[in-house]
Design a protein around this motif. Structure first.
Motif, PDB file in Angstrom:
ATOM      1  N   LYS A 102      92.111 -36.734  89.031  1.00  0.00           N
ATOM      2  CA  LYS A 102      92.583 -36.487  87.672  1.00  0.00           C
ATOM      3  C   LYS A 102      92.402 -37.787  86.906  1.00  0.00           C
ATOM      4  CE  LYS A 102      97.526 -36.753  88.958  1.00  0.00           C
ATOM      5  NZ  LYS A 102      98.814 -35.992  88.901  1.00  0.00           N
ATOM      6  N   TRP A 103      91.864 -37.668  85.708  1.00  0.00           N
ATOM      7  CA  TRP A 103      91.492 -38.844  84.943  1.00  0.00           C
ATOM      8  C   TRP A 103      91.523 -38.543  83.455  1.00  0.00           C
ATOM      9  CZ3 TRP A 103      88.238 -35.152  86.350  1.00  0.00           C
ATOM     10  CH2 TRP A 103      87.103 -34.884  85.579  1.00  0.00           C
ATOM     11  N   CYS A 104      91.602 -39.614  82.664  1.00  0.00           N
ATOM     12  CA  CYS A 104      91.583 -39.512  81.214  1.00  0.00           C
ATOM     13  C   CYS A 104      90.596 -40.524  80.652  1.00  0.00           C
ATOM     14  CB  CYS A 104      92.969 -39.800  80.620  1.00  0.00           C
ATOM     15  SG  CYS A 104      94.280 -38.671  81.160  1.00  0.00           S
ATOM     16  N   THR A 105      90.001 -40.165  79.541  1.00  0.00           N
ATOM     17  CA  THR A 105      89.107 -41.075  78.821  1.00  0.00           C
ATOM     18  C   THR A 105      89.509 -41.090  77.353  1.00  0.00           C
ATOM     19  OG1 THR A 105      87.456 -39.389  78.269  1.00  0.00           O
ATOM     20  CG2 THR A 105      87.223 -40.504  80.405  1.00  0.00           C
ATOM     21  N   ALA A 106      88.850 -41.965  76.601  1.00  0.00           N
ATOM     22  CA  ALA A 106      89.160 -42.071  75.175  1.00  0.00           C
ATOM     23  C   ALA A 106      88.675 -40.863  74.386  1.00  0.00           C
ATOM     24  CB  ALA A 106      88.549 -43.346  74.611  1.00  0.00           C
ATOM     25  N   GLY A 107      87.848 -40.028  75.008  1.00  0.00           N
ATOM     26  CA  GLY A 107      87.418 -38.795  74.357  1.00  0.00           C
ATOM     27  C   GLY A 107      86.214 -38.935  73.463  1.00  0.00           C
ATOM     28  N   THR A 108      85.383 -39.931  73.717  1.00  0.00           N
ATOM     29  CA  THR A 108      84.162 -40.089  72.940  1.00  0.00           C
ATOM     30  C   THR A 108      83.263 -38.871  73.125  1.00  0.00           C
ATOM     31  OG1 THR A 108      84.299 -42.453  73.374  1.00  0.00           O
ATOM     32  CG2 THR A 108      82.217 -41.637  72.510  1.00  0.00           C
ATOM     33  N   VAL A 109      82.675 -38.409  72.046  1.00  0.00           N
ATOM     34  CA  VAL A 109      81.776 -37.252  72.121  1.00  0.00           C
ATOM     35  C   VAL A 109      80.488 -37.666  72.821  1.00  0.00           C
ATOM     36  CG1 VAL A 109      80.480 -35.549  70.801  1.00  0.00           C
ATOM     37  CG2 VAL A 109      82.762 -36.262  70.038  1.00  0.00           C
ATOM     38  N   ALA A 110      80.088 -36.875  73.797  1.00  0.00           N
ATOM     39  CA  ALA A 110      78.908 -37.213  74.588  1.00  0.00           C
ATOM     40  C   ALA A 110      77.646 -37.209  73.729  1.00  0.00           C
ATOM     41  CB  ALA A 110      78.747 -36.231  75.742  1.00  0.00           C
ATOM     42  N   SER A 111      76.749 -38.123  74.052  1.00  0.00           N
ATOM     43  CA  SER A 111      75.449 -38.182  73.387  1.00  0.00           C
ATOM     44  C   SER A 111      74.651 -36.917  73.682  1.00  0.00           C
ATOM     45  CB  SER A 111      74.678 -39.405  73.892  1.00  0.00           C
ATOM     46  OG  SER A 111      73.307 -39.294  73.597  1.00  0.00           O
ATOM     47  N   ALA A 112      73.832 -36.519  72.723  1.00  0.00           N
ATOM     48  CA  ALA A 112      73.000 -35.321  72.908  1.00  0.00           C
ATOM     49  C   ALA A 112      71.972 -35.516  74.002  1.00  0.00           C
ATOM     50  CB  ALA A 112      72.305 -34.974  71.587  1.00  0.00           C
ATOM     51  N   THR A 113      71.669 -36.755  74.369  1.00  0.00           N
ATOM     52  CA  THR A 113      70.645 -37.004  75.384  1.00  0.00           C
ATOM     53  C   THR A 113      71.242 -37.259  76.766  1.00  0.00           C
ATOM     54  OG1 THR A 113      70.597 -39.380  74.894  1.00  0.00           O
ATOM     55  CG2 THR A 113      69.060 -37.962  73.678  1.00  0.00           C
ATOM     56  N   MET A 114      72.561 -37.070  76.918  1.00  0.00           N
ATOM     57  CA  MET A 114      73.206 -37.302  78.211  1.00  0.00           C
ATOM     58  C   MET A 114      74.071 -36.112  78.590  1.00  0.00           C
ATOM     59  SD  MET A 114      74.344 -41.319  78.110  1.00  0.00           S
ATOM     60  CE  MET A 114      74.802 -41.293  79.848  1.00  0.00           C
ATOM     61  N   THR A 115      74.252 -35.900  79.889  1.00  0.00           N
ATOM     62  CA  THR A 115      75.163 -34.863  80.347  1.00  0.00           C
ATOM     63  C   THR A 115      76.595 -35.337  80.153  1.00  0.00           C
ATOM     64  OG1 THR A 115      75.355 -35.696  82.615  1.00  0.00           O
ATOM     65  CG2 THR A 115      73.492 -34.231  82.134  1.00  0.00           C
TER      66      THR A 115
ATOM     67  N   ASP B  30      64.004 -38.739  75.859  1.00  0.00           N
ATOM     68  CA  ASP B  30      63.804 -38.692  74.413  1.00  0.00           C
ATOM     69  C   ASP B  30      62.712 -39.642  73.940  1.00  0.00           C
ATOM     70  OD1 ASP B  30      65.023 -41.047  75.000  1.00  0.00           O
ATOM     71  OD2 ASP B  30      66.723 -40.801  73.652  1.00  0.00           O
ATOM     72  N   GLY B  31      61.854 -40.060  74.856  1.00  0.00           N
ATOM     73  CA  GLY B  31      60.820 -40.998  74.489  1.00  0.00           C
ATOM     74  C   GLY B  31      61.211 -42.448  74.670  1.00  0.00           C
ATOM     75  N   THR B  32      62.490 -42.699  74.954  1.00  0.00           N
ATOM     76  CA  THR B  32      62.989 -44.058  75.167  1.00  0.00           C
ATOM     77  C   THR B  32      63.771 -44.174  76.463  1.00  0.00           C
ATOM     78  OG1 THR B  32      63.104 -44.597  72.803  1.00  0.00           O
ATOM     79  CG2 THR B  32      64.526 -45.854  74.280  1.00  0.00           C
ATOM     80  N   HIS B  33      64.783 -43.328  76.622  1.00  0.00           N
ATOM     81  CA  HIS B  33      65.705 -43.456  77.751  1.00  0.00           C
ATOM     82  C   HIS B  33      65.182 -42.704  78.975  1.00  0.00           C
ATOM     83  CE1 HIS B  33      68.194 -44.068  74.111  1.00  0.00           C
ATOM     84  NE2 HIS B  33      68.676 -45.064  74.841  1.00  0.00           N
ATOM     85  N   PRO B  34      65.142 -43.371  80.125  1.00  0.00           N
ATOM     86  CA  PRO B  34      64.621 -42.708  81.320  1.00  0.00           C
ATOM     87  C   PRO B  34      65.483 -41.514  81.741  1.00  0.00           C
ATOM     88  CG  PRO B  34      64.723 -45.090  81.630  1.00  0.00           C
ATOM     89  CD  PRO B  34      65.468 -44.788  80.368  1.00  0.00           C
TER      90      PRO B  34
END
Length: 353
Positions: free
Chosen positions: A76-89, A323-327
């Motif tokens: 069980k864990w908590c994060t700051a809730g940042t919205v995930a990037s469209a290029t990452m799971t 996305d042409g940049t990130h592996p």
């Protein structure tokens, strides 16, 4: 008959005993921090850019080592809730990734998926195992700030802090690619993979979009107690920045660490640059300029300074990025095949025992 059969074979769900991460072994820390899930104590360093401060409190590269004989592992864990990037799971961005040692090697065992729209979650990562003692390594979210983490086991099972799994401290300073974009899960980021595959402790100081070699950042990096430095910051630095800032970064590290290997990597070749002419020219200039700076530093007599060109990082079939940049995972695998032999060669002989 069906209800009796079902009742007769129903199993009670085991109760879960949770242990806070602070009572286990935290892996991947560059330095001690008041908040154990931050990579850097931003209050300890004056003048850090706001973008850098935002990134270094994210938990990319951190993991928890523990041992347990439980047939199941929970979190069980908590994060700051940042919205995930469209290029990452979402699993990579703010979930957890579990590895268990099997036959002497770290092997993927399961993930903990975050809940959409919620900052906290609890889940079963893996179940149905035997009750032999297992060495476990649980990777934290790559791109969110972790605020709480507890590891759960079946009540009555043992759980304790694990041994620190890696030796030698190798700091990797760099861009979003170092931080882990766009690996499918946090254990697939290239510093994490290098650690598992070599046994050396590659410390992730990736700063998505913000690795620009500022003076304050260079001073901070040089202050860390590590055995070697890998500088993979060229993708975020403009060609002008590369020319103006590389020498200060390298020479500042060298003053504080007279014998530590310093390994400079060129920027990945951005796929969009094959069609976007301005993008392609920018990367060519970044890579040409860092090569010029390396020659100057070597001519000035800087020792234990090494260079890894980027020509083959993502392969040549143009399928190695999201996305042409990130592996993607394929791109990271190809990158590791290029840099790992060189890093092992350098670090295996150059780091003082």
């Amino acid at each position: 008959m069906l209800s009796l059969f079902t009742f007769g074979f129903a199993q009670k769900r085991p109760k879960i005993a949770y242990t806070p991460a602070k009572d286990l072994t935290l892996v991947g820390k560059v330095a001690s921090t008041e908040n154990i899930f931050h990579r850097v104590d931003t209050n300890a360093f004056a003048g850090l850019p706001a973008a850098v401060k935002k990134r270094v409190v994210q938990s990319g590269g951190l993991a928890v080592s523990f041992k347990t004989n439980s047939p199941a592992i929970y979190a069980k864990w908590c994060t700051a809730g940042t919205v995930a990037s469209a290029t990452m799971t979402s699993v990579a961005y703010r979930g957890l990734d579990l590895y268990i040692k099997k036959d002497g090697r770290w092997q993927y065992a399961g993930v903990a998926r975050p809940r959409e729209g919620q900052t906290c979650a609890s889940t079963t990562i893996v179940r149905g195992m035997d009750n032999a003692e297992k060495e476990c390594l649980l990777y934290l979210p790559l791109y969110d700030e972790t605020t709480r983490l507890e590891v759960g086991v079946d009540e009555g099972s043992t759980v304790q802090a694990g041994a620190y799994p890696f030796q030698k401290r190798v700091l990797i300073y760099g861009s979003s690619i170092v931080q882990g974009s766009s690996a499918s899960r946090s254990g697939m980021a290239y510093p994490a993979r290098l650690s598992r595959e070599t046994g050396m402790d590659f410390l992730n100081l990736g700063m998505g979009g913000s690795a620009k070699m500022e003076k304050s950042v260079a001073d901070m990096i040089a202050s860390f107690d590590v055995d070697a430095f890998v500088l993979d910051c060229i993708p975020n630095s403009s060609p002008k920045m590369v020319s103006e800032r590389t020498a200060y970064l390298v020479e500042t590290i060298r003053k504080k660490h007279p014998n530590a290997p310093i390994i400079v990597m060129q920027s990945v070749i951005r796929e969009r640059g094959y069609f976007n002419l301005a993008s392609g020219e920018r990367v060519r200039q970044q890579n040409a300029n860092v090569k010029v700076e390396m020659v100057k530093l070597l001519q000035k007599g800087v020792k234990n300074l090494y260079f890894i060109p980027a020509d083959d990082f993502l392969g040549h079939d143009h399928e190695g990025s999201v996305d042409g940049t990130h592996p993607n995972d394929l791109g990271f695998d190809r990158m590791i095949q290029v840099i790992k032999p060189r890093l092992v060669e350098i670090l295996g002989t150059s780091i003082e025992k």
